[in-house]
Scaffold this active site. Sequence first.
Site, PDB file in Angstrom:
ATOM      1  N   SER A 129       3.606  -8.090  -3.210  1.00 32.98           N
ATOM      2  CA  SER A 129       4.600  -8.778  -4.405  1.00 32.98           C
ATOM      3  C   SER A 129       4.416  -9.496  -4.483  1.00 32.98           C
ATOM      4  O   SER A 129       3.198  -9.777  -5.196  1.00 32.98           O
ATOM      5  CB  SER A 129       6.525  -7.744  -3.674  1.00 32.98           C
ATOM      6  OG  SER A 129       7.279  -7.419  -5.293  1.00 32.98           O
ATOM      7  N   ASP A 283       1.709   2.023  -7.184  1.00 29.72           N
ATOM      8  CA  ASP A 283       2.371   1.308  -7.726  1.00 29.72           C
ATOM      9  C   ASP A 283       2.747   1.283  -9.136  1.00 29.72           C
ATOM     10  O   ASP A 283       1.635   0.995 -10.215  1.00 29.72           O
ATOM     11  CB  ASP A 283       1.905   0.264  -7.156  1.00 29.72           C
ATOM     12  CG  ASP A 283       3.209  -1.367  -7.063  1.00 29.72           C
ATOM     13  OD1 ASP A 283       3.868  -1.409  -8.143  1.00 29.72           O
ATOM     14  OD2 ASP A 283       2.847  -2.130  -6.177  1.00 29.72           O
ATOM     15  N   HIS A 312       5.450   0.723  -4.792  1.00 26.30           N
ATOM     16  CA  HIS A 312       5.297   0.128  -4.961  1.00 26.30           C
ATOM     17  C   HIS A 312       5.723  -0.820  -3.107  1.00 26.30           C
ATOM     18  O   HIS A 312       4.614  -1.775  -2.678  1.00 26.30           O
ATOM     19  CB  HIS A 312       6.189  -1.157  -6.358  1.00 26.30           C
ATOM     20  CG  HIS A 312       6.549  -2.243  -5.996  1.00 26.30           C
ATOM     21  ND1 HIS A 312       5.280  -3.226  -5.681  1.00 26.30           N
ATOM     22  CD2 HIS A 312       7.316  -3.110  -5.242  1.00 26.30           C
ATOM     23  CE1 HIS A 312       5.576  -4.571  -5.783  1.00 26.30           C
ATOM     24  NE2 HIS A 312       6.914  -4.558  -5.425  1.00 26.30           N
TER      25      HIS A 312
END
Length: 336
Positions: A129, A283, A312
């Site tokens: 991330s 994602d 995600h």
Amino acid sequence: MRDYEIYELGDVLLQSGDTLPHAVLAYKTYGTLNAAKNNVIVYPTWFAGLHTDNEWLIGPGKALDPEKYFIIIPNMLGNGLSSSPSNTPPPYHQANFPQVSIYDNVRLQHQLVTQKFGITKVALVVGWSLGAVQTFQWGSSYPDMVERIAPFGGTAMTRPHAKVVFEGMIAALQADSAWQNGFYTQQPKAGLAAMGRVYAAWGFSQAYYLEQLYQQEGYHTLEEYLVDYWDQVFLTFDANDLITMLRTGITGDISANPVYDGDFELALSKITARALVMPGSTDLFFPPQDNKYEAQYMPSALFLPIESKWGHCAGIGQYEPDSVFIDKNLKRFLLE
């Protein structure tokens, strides 16, 4: 009892032009630095993550094996452990905390790695991330130092759609009357819960919800999942800390610095480290097509999506098949 160390940076001039006084990085190390100082892995944290949240990928027999590597997890600025709105005294407290960038984070992490430990080579930088954005930045900012990068679930530049989602999370939080323009006397809990509801729609894929995969986590109904998990997930964080990290993510761009002056493709081309780029196939924050575009400009990049319905959050360590995929490919990557 505190399970991390503090590295004092002194007064730091940030990319914004503001000076952050008495800045600190909180970090934790795993394993032992060898005599050659060439067994180093740097593993930055992510939005709303602490060093402990990265530990799922570390352990004997895993790719990030502390019996083999010296692993450094620097906590991101704004996460409540490193310098943040919640732990910085006036006049830079709460909403007065200055804007910090991905470039700022990585530059200070580099200072920790080189000046605290005397390290000149890093075997791997890895992160998920916003940790992945920092991973790309490490490769671009320090190409002669970094041998490999493995960003997963994140891109080298935050695209407009993700910026809109992050802004929506901020707006939901700030709509709470307790927000008080960022100078609250108590945490805006309703706003924090609303932020969780916004994130919930984007953290996982449509298939995840359609197939009720949250039941694997012990939640019987969608309402139970939203109330018992997402409404609670940000309540342990300070609101200004969360906004600081989101704004860092909104401005995420490895070329947004004096070295590359906004030339994104040039910044990518300077990542000479071998790269393993692993987006989540579903994602919604950082879709795989963005990583595929980025990998084309990197001299030595392997594009390898994580085929998952967890969106995600395929990279968060909660779903064992995804975690096994990530670990297996990191292990192979480190041996190449």
